[in-house]
Write a protein that holds these residues in place. Structure first.
Motif, mmCIF file in Angstrom:
data_model
loop_
_atom_site.group_PDB
_atom_site.id
_atom_site.type_symbol
_atom_site.label_atom_id
_atom_site.label_comp_id
_atom_site.label_asym_id
_atom_site.label_seq_id
_atom_site.Cartn_x
_atom_site.Cartn_y
_atom_site.Cartn_z
ATOM 1 N N ILE A 79 12.086 33.625 45.202
ATOM 2 C CA ILE A 79 11.188 33.043 44.200
ATOM 3 C C ILE A 79 9.831 32.731 44.818
ATOM 4 O O ILE A 79 8.787 33.007 44.226
ATOM 5 C CB ILE A 79 11.824 31.781 43.571
ATOM 6 C CG1 ILE A 79 13.019 32.186 42.713
ATOM 7 C CG2 ILE A 79 10.808 31.005 42.751
ATOM 8 C CD1 ILE A 79 13.836 31.024 42.194
ATOM 9 N N SER A 80 9.826 32.176 46.028
ATOM 10 C CA SER A 80 8.545 31.837 46.661
ATOM 11 C C SER A 80 7.764 33.093 47.016
ATOM 12 O O SER A 80 6.534 33.118 46.882
ATOM 13 C CB SER A 80 8.763 30.965 47.898
ATOM 14 O OG SER A 80 9.548 31.653 48.837
ATOM 15 N N LEU A 81 8.437 34.147 47.445
ATOM 16 C CA LEU A 81 7.739 35.411 47.714
ATOM 17 C C LEU A 81 7.157 36.008 46.435
ATOM 18 O O LEU A 81 6.029 36.494 46.427
ATOM 19 C CB LEU A 81 8.689 36.411 48.378
ATOM 20 C CG LEU A 81 8.924 36.220 49.855
ATOM 21 C CD1 LEU A 81 10.023 37.151 50.349
ATOM 22 C CD2 LEU A 81 7.653 36.465 50.629
ATOM 23 N N LEU A 82 7.918 35.964 45.359
ATOM 24 C CA LEU A 82 7.441 36.481 44.076
ATOM 25 C C LEU A 82 6.213 35.703 43.598
ATOM 26 O O LEU A 82 5.202 36.297 43.206
ATOM 27 C CB LEU A 82 8.559 36.408 43.035
ATOM 28 C CG LEU A 82 8.200 36.882 41.639
ATOM 29 C CD1 LEU A 82 7.946 38.387 41.650
ATOM 30 C CD2 LEU A 82 9.296 36.529 40.670
ATOM 31 N N LEU A 83 6.285 34.386 43.649
ATOM 32 C CA LEU A 83 5.153 33.564 43.221
ATOM 33 C C LEU A 83 3.943 33.766 44.133
ATOM 34 O O LEU A 83 2.801 33.808 43.659
ATOM 35 C CB LEU A 83 5.557 32.086 43.181
ATOM 36 C CG LEU A 83 6.548 31.692 42.091
ATOM 37 C CD1 LEU A 83 6.937 30.232 42.232
ATOM 38 C CD2 LEU A 83 5.973 31.966 40.708
ATOM 39 N N GLY A 84 4.185 33.901 45.425
ATOM 40 C CA GLY A 84 3.087 34.140 46.358
ATOM 41 C C GLY A 84 2.396 35.464 46.095
ATOM 42 O O GLY A 84 1.168 35.550 46.107
ATOM 43 N N ALA A 98 29.330 28.606 48.933
ATOM 44 C CA ALA A 98 28.537 28.295 47.748
ATOM 45 C C ALA A 98 27.083 27.982 48.111
ATOM 46 O O ALA A 98 26.188 28.188 47.303
ATOM 47 C CB ALA A 98 29.142 27.116 47.009
ATOM 48 N N LYS A 99 26.829 27.508 49.322
ATOM 49 C CA LYS A 99 25.471 27.138 49.708
ATOM 50 C C LYS A 99 24.665 28.305 50.271
ATOM 51 O O LYS A 99 23.470 28.214 50.391
ATOM 52 C CB LYS A 99 25.523 26.013 50.751
ATOM 53 C CG LYS A 99 26.006 24.703 50.181
ATOM 54 C CD LYS A 99 25.920 23.603 51.203
ATOM 55 C CE LYS A 99 26.360 22.281 50.613
ATOM 56 N NZ LYS A 99 26.223 21.191 51.550
ATOM 57 N N LYS A 100 25.295 29.415 50.628
ATOM 58 C CA LYS A 100 24.587 30.512 51.268
ATOM 59 C C LYS A 100 23.542 31.194 50.392
ATOM 60 O O LYS A 100 22.474 31.516 50.886
ATOM 61 C CB LYS A 100 25.580 31.545 51.801
ATOM 62 C CG LYS A 100 26.180 31.131 53.124
ATOM 63 C CD LYS A 100 26.959 32.258 53.729
ATOM 64 C CE LYS A 100 27.512 31.825 55.081
ATOM 65 N NZ LYS A 100 28.227 32.908 55.741
ATOM 66 N N PRO A 101 23.770 31.468 49.105
ATOM 67 C CA PRO A 101 22.747 32.175 48.315
ATOM 68 C C PRO A 101 21.501 31.331 48.045
ATOM 69 O O PRO A 101 20.451 31.874 47.725
ATOM 70 C CB PRO A 101 23.446 32.511 47.007
ATOM 71 C CG PRO A 101 24.866 32.173 47.172
ATOM 72 C CD PRO A 101 25.002 31.292 48.368
ATOM 73 N N PHE A 102 21.605 30.028 48.168
ATOM 74 C CA PHE A 102 20.480 29.161 47.802
ATOM 75 C C PHE A 102 19.210 29.443 48.609
ATOM 76 O O PHE A 102 18.145 29.600 48.006
ATOM 77 C CB PHE A 102 20.892 27.694 47.915
ATOM 78 C CG PHE A 102 19.808 26.739 47.525
ATOM 79 C CD1 PHE A 102 19.407 26.646 46.204
ATOM 80 C CD2 PHE A 102 19.167 25.956 48.469
ATOM 81 C CE1 PHE A 102 18.396 25.781 45.832
ATOM 82 C CE2 PHE A 102 18.164 25.092 48.111
ATOM 83 C CZ PHE A 102 17.771 25.010 46.785
ATOM 84 N N PRO A 103 19.249 29.534 49.931
ATOM 85 C CA PRO A 103 18.001 29.810 50.680
ATOM 86 C C PRO A 103 17.399 31.163 50.330
ATOM 87 O O PRO A 103 16.181 31.308 50.277
ATOM 88 C CB PRO A 103 18.425 29.764 52.145
ATOM 89 C CG PRO A 103 19.682 28.989 52.166
ATOM 90 C CD PRO A 103 20.344 29.232 50.852
ATOM 91 N N TYR A 104 18.241 32.164 50.071
ATOM 92 C CA TYR A 104 17.725 33.485 49.710
ATOM 93 C C TYR A 104 17.050 33.447 48.338
ATOM 94 O O TYR A 104 16.032 34.092 48.122
ATOM 95 C CB TYR A 104 18.854 34.513 49.704
ATOM 96 C CG TYR A 104 19.476 34.710 51.062
ATOM 97 C CD1 TYR A 104 18.732 35.254 52.107
ATOM 98 C CD2 TYR A 104 20.788 34.331 51.309
ATOM 99 C CE1 TYR A 104 19.289 35.429 53.361
ATOM 100 C CE2 TYR A 104 21.361 34.502 52.561
ATOM 101 C CZ TYR A 104 20.602 35.052 53.581
ATOM 102 O OH TYR A 104 21.145 35.233 54.815
ATOM 103 N N LEU A 105 17.613 32.677 47.437
ATOM 104 C CA LEU A 105 17.022 32.533 46.105
ATOM 105 C C LEU A 105 15.665 31.845 46.198
ATOM 106 O O LEU A 105 14.689 32.276 45.568
ATOM 107 C CB LEU A 105 17.975 31.738 45.209
ATOM 108 C CG LEU A 105 17.532 31.541 43.760
ATOM 109 C CD1 LEU A 105 17.497 32.879 43.043
ATOM 110 C CD2 LEU A 105 18.489 30.593 43.056
ATOM 111 N N VAL A 106 15.583 30.791 46.984
ATOM 112 C CA VAL A 106 14.320 30.070 47.155
ATOM 113 C C VAL A 106 13.284 30.979 47.821
ATOM 114 O O VAL A 106 12.119 31.014 47.403
ATOM 115 C CB VAL A 106 14.536 28.784 47.984
ATOM 116 C CG1 VAL A 106 13.214 28.157 48.365
ATOM 117 C CG2 VAL A 106 15.379 27.802 47.208
ATOM 118 N N MET A 107 13.684 31.738 48.822
ATOM 119 C CA MET A 107 12.751 32.651 49.490
ATOM 120 C C MET A 107 12.286 33.739 48.534
ATOM 121 O O MET A 107 11.111 34.100 48.521
ATOM 122 C CB MET A 107 13.423 33.292 50.712
ATOM 123 C CG MET A 107 13.489 32.382 51.904
ATOM 124 S SD MET A 107 11.860 31.935 52.535
ATOM 125 C CE MET A 107 11.335 33.484 53.185
#
Length: 54
Positions: A15-20, A4-13
């Protein structure tokens, strides 16, 4: 439990790439487009009007 915790870092990365990328895109547009109130732009307009008048 760890599954359950594995997709979280990819989601954060993602979103941060999109915003950047969005920020860099807006920054690029802001730097390349010269606003009308800048003195250098007004000077270009005056020179263009002078050339057309002649």
């Amino acid at each position: 439990m760890n599954e359950a915790k594995k997709p979280f870092p990819y989601l954060v990365m993602g979103i941060s790439l999109l915003l950047g990328c969005m920020f860099l895109g807006f920054f690029f547009l802001a730097v390349t487009n010269e606003p009308e109130y800048m003195p250098s732009y007004q000077k270009k307009l005056a020179e263009a009007a002078h050339v057309q008048h002649q």
